[in-house]
Design a protein around this motif. Structure first.
Motif, PDB file in Angstrom:
ATOM      1  N   UNK A 208       0.839  -1.197   0.000  1.00  0.00           N
ATOM      2  CA  UNK A 208       0.000   0.000   0.000  1.00  0.00           C
ATOM      3  C   UNK A 208       0.871   1.243   0.000  1.00  0.00           C
ATOM      4  N   UNK A 209       0.361   2.289  -0.567  1.00  0.00           N
ATOM      5  CA  UNK A 209       1.076   3.565  -0.565  1.00  0.00           C
ATOM      6  C   UNK A 209       0.055   4.694  -0.457  1.00  0.00           C
ATOM      7  N   UNK A 210       0.497   5.817   0.093  1.00  0.00           N
ATOM      8  CA  UNK A 210      -0.355   6.985   0.265  1.00  0.00           C
ATOM      9  C   UNK A 210      -0.205   7.898  -0.937  1.00  0.00           C
ATOM     10  N   UNK A 211      -1.327   8.311  -1.516  1.00  0.00           N
ATOM     11  CA  UNK A 211      -1.287   9.205  -2.667  1.00  0.00           C
ATOM     12  C   UNK A 211      -2.061  10.479  -2.327  1.00  0.00           C
ATOM     13  N   UNK A 212      -1.677  11.575  -2.937  1.00  0.00           N
ATOM     14  CA  UNK A 212      -2.373  12.843  -2.743  1.00  0.00           C
ATOM     15  C   UNK A 212      -2.718  13.443  -4.098  1.00  0.00           C
ATOM     16  N   UNK A 213      -3.775  14.248  -4.109  1.00  0.00           N
ATOM     17  CA  UNK A 213      -4.195  14.896  -5.342  1.00  0.00           C
ATOM     18  C   UNK A 213      -5.054  16.110  -5.003  1.00  0.00           C
ATOM     19  N   UNK A 214      -5.262  16.950  -5.992  1.00  0.00           N
ATOM     20  CA  UNK A 214      -6.123  18.117  -5.857  1.00  0.00           C
ATOM     21  C   UNK A 214      -7.290  17.971  -6.827  1.00  0.00           C
ATOM     22  N   UNK A 215      -8.510  18.271  -6.335  1.00  0.00           N
ATOM     23  CA  UNK A 215      -9.705  18.108  -7.153  1.00  0.00           C
ATOM     24  C   UNK A 215     -10.738  19.155  -6.761  1.00  0.00           C
ATOM     25  N   UNK A 216     -11.705  19.419  -7.650  1.00  0.00           N
ATOM     26  CA  UNK A 216     -12.770  20.362  -7.296  1.00  0.00           C
ATOM     27  C   UNK A 216     -13.481  19.940  -6.013  1.00  0.00           C
ATOM     28  N   UNK A 217     -13.754  20.900  -5.149  1.00  0.00           N
ATOM     29  CA  UNK A 217     -14.423  20.619  -3.886  1.00  0.00           C
ATOM     30  C   UNK A 217     -15.860  20.192  -4.122  1.00  0.00           C
ATOM     31  N   UNK A 218     -16.341  19.324  -3.256  1.00  0.00           N
ATOM     32  CA  UNK A 218     -17.719  18.837  -3.326  1.00  0.00           C
ATOM     33  C   UNK A 218     -18.529  19.396  -2.172  1.00  0.00           C
ATOM     34  N   UNK A 219     -19.732  19.855  -2.481  1.00  0.00           N
ATOM     35  CA  UNK A 219     -20.613  20.382  -1.445  1.00  0.00           C
ATOM     36  C   UNK A 219     -22.053  20.185  -1.885  1.00  0.00           C
ATOM     37  N   UNK A 220     -22.777  19.342  -1.167  1.00  0.00           N
ATOM     38  CA  UNK A 220     -24.170  19.034  -1.536  1.00  0.00           C
ATOM     39  C   UNK A 220     -25.176  19.845  -0.737  1.00  0.00           C
ATOM     40  N   UNK A 221     -24.733  20.868  -0.030  1.00  0.00           N
ATOM     41  CA  UNK A 221     -25.622  21.586   0.878  1.00  0.00           C
ATOM     42  C   UNK A 221     -26.786  22.270   0.163  1.00  0.00           C
ATOM     43  N   UNK A 222     -26.636  22.598  -1.110  1.00  0.00           N
ATOM     44  CA  UNK A 222     -27.738  23.236  -1.832  1.00  0.00           C
ATOM     45  C   UNK A 222     -28.381  22.311  -2.863  1.00  0.00           C
TER      46      UNK A 222
END
Length: 272
Positions: A208-222
């Motif tokens: 196993x290995x740890x990976x990181x990434x950047x992606x558009x934020x998710x928000x279902x509040x509306x």
């Protein structure tokens, strides 16, 4: 799905659910992304297995059933708040996580139906370590083939594949707050807010290995608000599946509507 104290005259069955689904508008050959709160369906002979049988019977051999099989627990503990864990635990959680495995990693917080579909004969699952999807049927391989970590819920994800297939969204016993397809709309905004993410992945050799990434934020509040606005102008079939209030709609229609709504009502760079 309440199998404890049925408040109905007779059990629902595969046959009765097939009738309900067809009356709602689900048809042979459809590609359909299903979100569900099966407890509201009522007592079904055969429990959740019968619900899956009913869906696949309606879709037929040319159709495809898609469900979210998300693994939100496989995320960076630095961002956990419900509940948080001590900072001293963070390295251990990252280092000792066995890593996402398409076969072994159970879905969580998406209901009981996805777990049954995930393990159904012939089911295929996408490879995202946090927001995977599983599919059964003629176009399953096409739906889950590619799922880059940085394109969590965007056009390169199974959501985008369902869109390209002109698929449908079926909400069984739940509302638009669970309509994951609207996250695709978030990724189509001119300047979406971006979030940093992390997860453990399991390599073919078992390490196993740890990976990181950047992606558009998710928000279902509306999402509930967007769904209500969509239903005021868009074609949504509403009816019962068993005892559950359910909705069936074109995924393209709701995604296109939500994309325009967010552009008008959300501040640039701020989800919600």
């Amino acid at each position: 799905m309440n199998q404890e104290s049925p408040a109905q005259d007779v059990p629902f069955t595969v046959g009765s659910l097939v009738v309900d689904l067809r009356r709602l508008g689900l048809a042979a050959g459809d590609v359909v992304l299903v979100h569900s709160a099966l407890r509201s369906v009522g007592f079904v002979a055969g429990h959740v297995q019968s619900v899956v049988h009913a869906l696949l019977q309606v879709l037929g051999p040319a159709g495809t059933l898609v469900v979210p099989t998300h693994t939100g627990y496989n995320s960076d503990p630095a961002g956990w708040s419900n509940p948080p864990v001590p900072r001293s635990w963070w390295p251990v959680i990252r280092d000792e996580n066995p890593g996402f495995d398409r076969v072994l990693s159970p879905s969580r917080w998406v209901g009981v139906l996805p777990e049954v579909v995930r393990t159904w004969p012939g089911a295929l699952r996408s490879g995202h370590p946090q927001v995977s999807f599983a599919a059964v049927g003629a176009r399953a391989a096409e739906i889950v083939a590619d799922h880059p970590v940085e394109d969590e819920l965007g056009d390169g994800s199974p959501l985008g594949a369902v869109y390209r297939c002109d698929g449908k969204v079926l909400l069984i016993g739940c509302g638009h707050g669970n309509n994951t397809s609207m996250h695709l709309s978030e990724t189509r905004q001119p300047r979406p807010r971006m979030d940093d993410n992390g997860a453990a992945v399991r390599d073919p050799d078992g390490t196993a290995r740890w990976v990181t990434w950047t992606a558009p934020a998710s928000d279902s509040s509306d999402f509930k608000e967007i769904g209500a606005a969509f239903e005021a102008v868009g074609p949504v079939a509403v009816g019962l599946v068993g005892a559950a209030a359910s909705r069936l709609m074109s995924q393209r229609a709701v995604v296109d509507f939500a994309t325009a709504w967010m552009r008008e009502h959300r501040s640039p760079g701020v989800p919600g």
